[in-house]
Design an enzyme around this catalytic site. Structure first.
Site, PDB file in Angstrom:
ATOM      1  N   ASP A  83      24.952   8.913  14.116  1.00  0.00           N
ATOM      2  CA  ASP A  83      24.892  10.705  14.671  1.00  0.00           C
ATOM      3  C   ASP A  83      24.629  12.019  14.363  1.00  0.00           C
ATOM      4  O   ASP A  83      25.343  12.267  13.244  1.00  0.00           O
ATOM      5  CB  ASP A  83      26.293  10.579  16.486  1.00  0.00           C
ATOM      6  CG  ASP A  83      25.774  11.454  17.294  1.00  0.00           C
ATOM      7  OD1 ASP A  83      25.091  12.042  18.020  1.00  0.00           O
ATOM      8  OD2 ASP A  83      27.179  11.884  17.784  1.00  0.00           O
ATOM      9  N   HIS A 192      27.678  20.538  23.957  1.00  0.00           N
ATOM     10  CA  HIS A 192      28.718  19.710  23.695  1.00  0.00           C
ATOM     11  C   HIS A 192      30.288  20.462  22.932  1.00  0.00           C
ATOM     12  O   HIS A 192      30.375  21.517  23.405  1.00  0.00           O
ATOM     13  CB  HIS A 192      28.781  19.588  21.098  1.00  0.00           C
ATOM     14  CG  HIS A 192      27.062  18.529  21.603  1.00  0.00           C
ATOM     15  ND1 HIS A 192      26.269  19.207  20.843  1.00  0.00           N
ATOM     16  CD2 HIS A 192      26.681  17.499  21.422  1.00  0.00           C
ATOM     17  CE1 HIS A 192      25.200  17.890  20.154  1.00  0.00           C
ATOM     18  NE2 HIS A 192      25.603  17.667  20.381  1.00  0.00           N
ATOM     19  N   GLY A 193      31.259  19.216  23.571  1.00  0.00           N
ATOM     20  CA  GLY A 193      32.552  19.931  23.993  1.00  0.00           C
ATOM     21  C   GLY A 193      32.587  19.887  24.809  1.00  0.00           C
ATOM     22  O   GLY A 193      32.357  19.159  25.489  1.00  0.00           O
ATOM     23  N   ASN A 269      24.865  10.248  25.525  1.00  0.00           N
ATOM     24  CA  ASN A 269      26.117  10.488  24.689  1.00  0.00           C
ATOM     25  C   ASN A 269      27.582  11.010  24.981  1.00  0.00           C
ATOM     26  O   ASN A 269      27.348  12.122  26.096  1.00  0.00           O
ATOM     27  CB  ASN A 269      25.635  12.068  23.220  1.00  0.00           C
ATOM     28  CG  ASN A 269      24.975  11.297  22.504  1.00  0.00           C
ATOM     29  OD1 ASN A 269      24.300   9.543  22.520  1.00  0.00           O
ATOM     30  ND2 ASN A 269      24.585  11.964  21.070  1.00  0.00           N
TER      31      ASN A 269
HETATM   32 ZN    ZN Z   1      24.898  15.713  20.432  1.00  0.00          ZN
END
Ligand code: ZN
Length: 344
Positions: A83, A192-193, A269
Site C-alpha cells: 500500500d 485517509h484516517g 481501501n
Molecule cells: Zn490510501
C-alpha cells in the site's frame, strides 16, 4: 493456490461486477480475522501492508503471516499488496519479499508528503510498471491527492484542500496511457484516517460523478477508492462508551461505494473501520473487566470484532461467494499476459 497477482483478481471482479476491499494488516490477529471472514463466505482477499506496517511488524514476520494464510486457505485467492509505495525502491523491495502487487504512489514526492509533479509521477510509476510486469506483479498508480495522513503517508490536506487536488479525468486518461498501470487510485474528495467528513457526505464533497466520468473514459482500467472506510456510528459509539474520545465524524456511505462499483471501482481501501472495530472491542473488555491482563482476553474479542466487520464489507462489496469460481492465475501467467500485450 499461491499468492495471486492483483490484476487477476480485479479482472475477475470487473467481469462479475463486484469490488474487493483492500484490507491492511500489521499483526497476526488482523490476518486471522480477514481469513476467517473470507473462508466463511468464500471471498477473494486483498491483504495490504503499508510502509509503516512493514516497519512495525518486520518484513519476515509479515511474509510468514501471509504464507500461513495461503497454507491454511488453499482454495482462496489471496493477493499481497504494497500500500502506498513512496519510491521505486520500496516497491522493488516488496516484490523481493513476495508481494504480488504494489502501489507506486507517485502523486506525492518520495517523502510521502508533498504533492509531486505529473512528470515525476509518470516517470517513477513507469519504472515500477516495467520491472513489476516483467515478473508478473501488478501495479496500482495514483493521480490526484487525497486528504489526511495515514501511517505517516499523505500531504495532510484538509477535506477542503483535498478538493483542489481531485483527479483530473484528462490527466487520468493520459497517465494510464503513459504508464500502463493495472489499477488507478483516484482522488474524489475522500481522506485517509477517521476524520473524513463533518457531515454525511453529499455530491459536493464526495465526487462520485468524477468516478463515473473517469470510468467512461477508461472503461478497462480498474479504479481504486482510497480512504473509503464508512466510519460506522456504532463503532464510534462503542469506543466512546468505554472511555474513548472519537469526535463525531462521517465516512464514505456503503451505498456510495456500491455506486462506485457500478462504475469501475474494483478495489476499496478500508483501514480505519478495522482499527475502530478492534479498538472498541479492546476498550470494552478492559473497561468491563479491569482485572484482566492476558493479551488473549482482549486480542481475541478484537479479532472477533474485526472478523464480523470484514465479513460485512465482503457482503457489501459483493465479494462474497466469488472465491470458488476464480480460476487460478500465477505470476508466470500474468508475465505471459503482459508480454502478449506488449506491455513489458
Ligand atoms: Zn490510501
Amino acid at each position: 493456490m499461491p499468492l495471486v497477482p492483483m490484476r487477476a483478481l480485479l479482472d475477475h471482479a470487473a467481469a462479475n461486477d463486484y469490488g474487493i476491499a483492500g484490507l491492511n494488516v500489521n499483526n497476526m490477529e488482523q490476518i486471522q480475522a480477514i481469513m476467517m471472514a473470507a473462508a466463511e463466505i468464500d471471498s477473494p482477499v486483498i491483504v495490504q501492508a503499508s510502509r509503516g506496517a512493514r516497519k512495525y511488524s518486520n518484513d519476515a514476520y509479515l511474509r510468514h503471516l501471509m504464507l500461513a494464510a495461503v497454507e491454511l486457505n488453499p482454495s482462496l485467492p489471496i493477493c499481497m499488496h504494497q500500500d502506498h509505495g513512496n519510491s521505486a525502491e520500496t516497491c522493488f523491495s516488496a516484490i523481493e519479499q513476495g508481494f504480488t502487487s504494489v502501489m507506486m504512489d507517485g502523486s506525492l514526492s518520495e517523502d510521502g508528503k508533498v504533492p509531486s509533479t505529473y512528470d515525476y509521477n509518470v516517470q517513477v510509476t513507469r519504472k515500477v510498471v516495467g520491472q513489476a510486469h516483467a515478473v508478473g506483479v501488478s501495479v496500482e498508480g495514483e493521480v490526484g491527492a487525497l486528504g489526511g495522513i495515514e501511517d505517516g503517508h499523505g500531504a495532510g490536506l484538509s477535506q477542503a484542500e483535498a478538493m483542489a487536488h481531485l483527479t483530473d479525468p484528462d490527466q487520468a486518461e493520459q497517465f494510464v496511457a503513459d504508464t500502463g498501470v493495472d489499477a488507478l487510485a483516484v482522488a474524489i474528495g475522500t481522506s485517509h484516517g477517521a476524520y473524513k467528513f463533518s457531515h454525511k457526505p453529499t455530491g459536493d464533497v464526495l465526487k462520485m460523478d468524477l468516478i463515473e466520468e473517469i470510468h467512461r473514459r477508461l472503461p478497462n482500467t480498474h479504479l481504486v477508492m482510497h480512504g473509503s472506510s464508512s466510519v460506522p456510528q456504532e463503532l464510534q459509539d462503542v469506543i466512546n462508551a468505554f472511555g474513548g474520545a472519537i469526535k463525531q465524524t462521517y465516512g464514505v456511505p456503503v451505498e456510495e461505494i456500491q455506486r462506485g462499483i457500478k462504475n469501475g471501482v474494483r478495489k476499496v481501501n478500508v483501514d480505519t473501520d478495522s482499527r475502530l472495530a478492534m479498538t472498541g472491542a479492546i476498550r470494552k473488555v478492559l473497561a468491563e473487566s479491569p482485572g484482566k491482563f492476558d493479551p488473549r482476553d482482549y486480542l481475541g474479542p478484537a479479532r472477533d470484532a474485526l472478523t464480523l466487520l470484514v465479513a460485512q464489507k465482503m457482503r457489501d462489496l459483493g465479494t462474497a461467494g466469488h472465491a470458488g469460481e476464480f480460476a487460478q492465475k500465477t505470476l508466470e501467467d500474468m508475465k505471459a499476459f503482459y508480454q502478449r500485450k506488449g506491455l513489458v
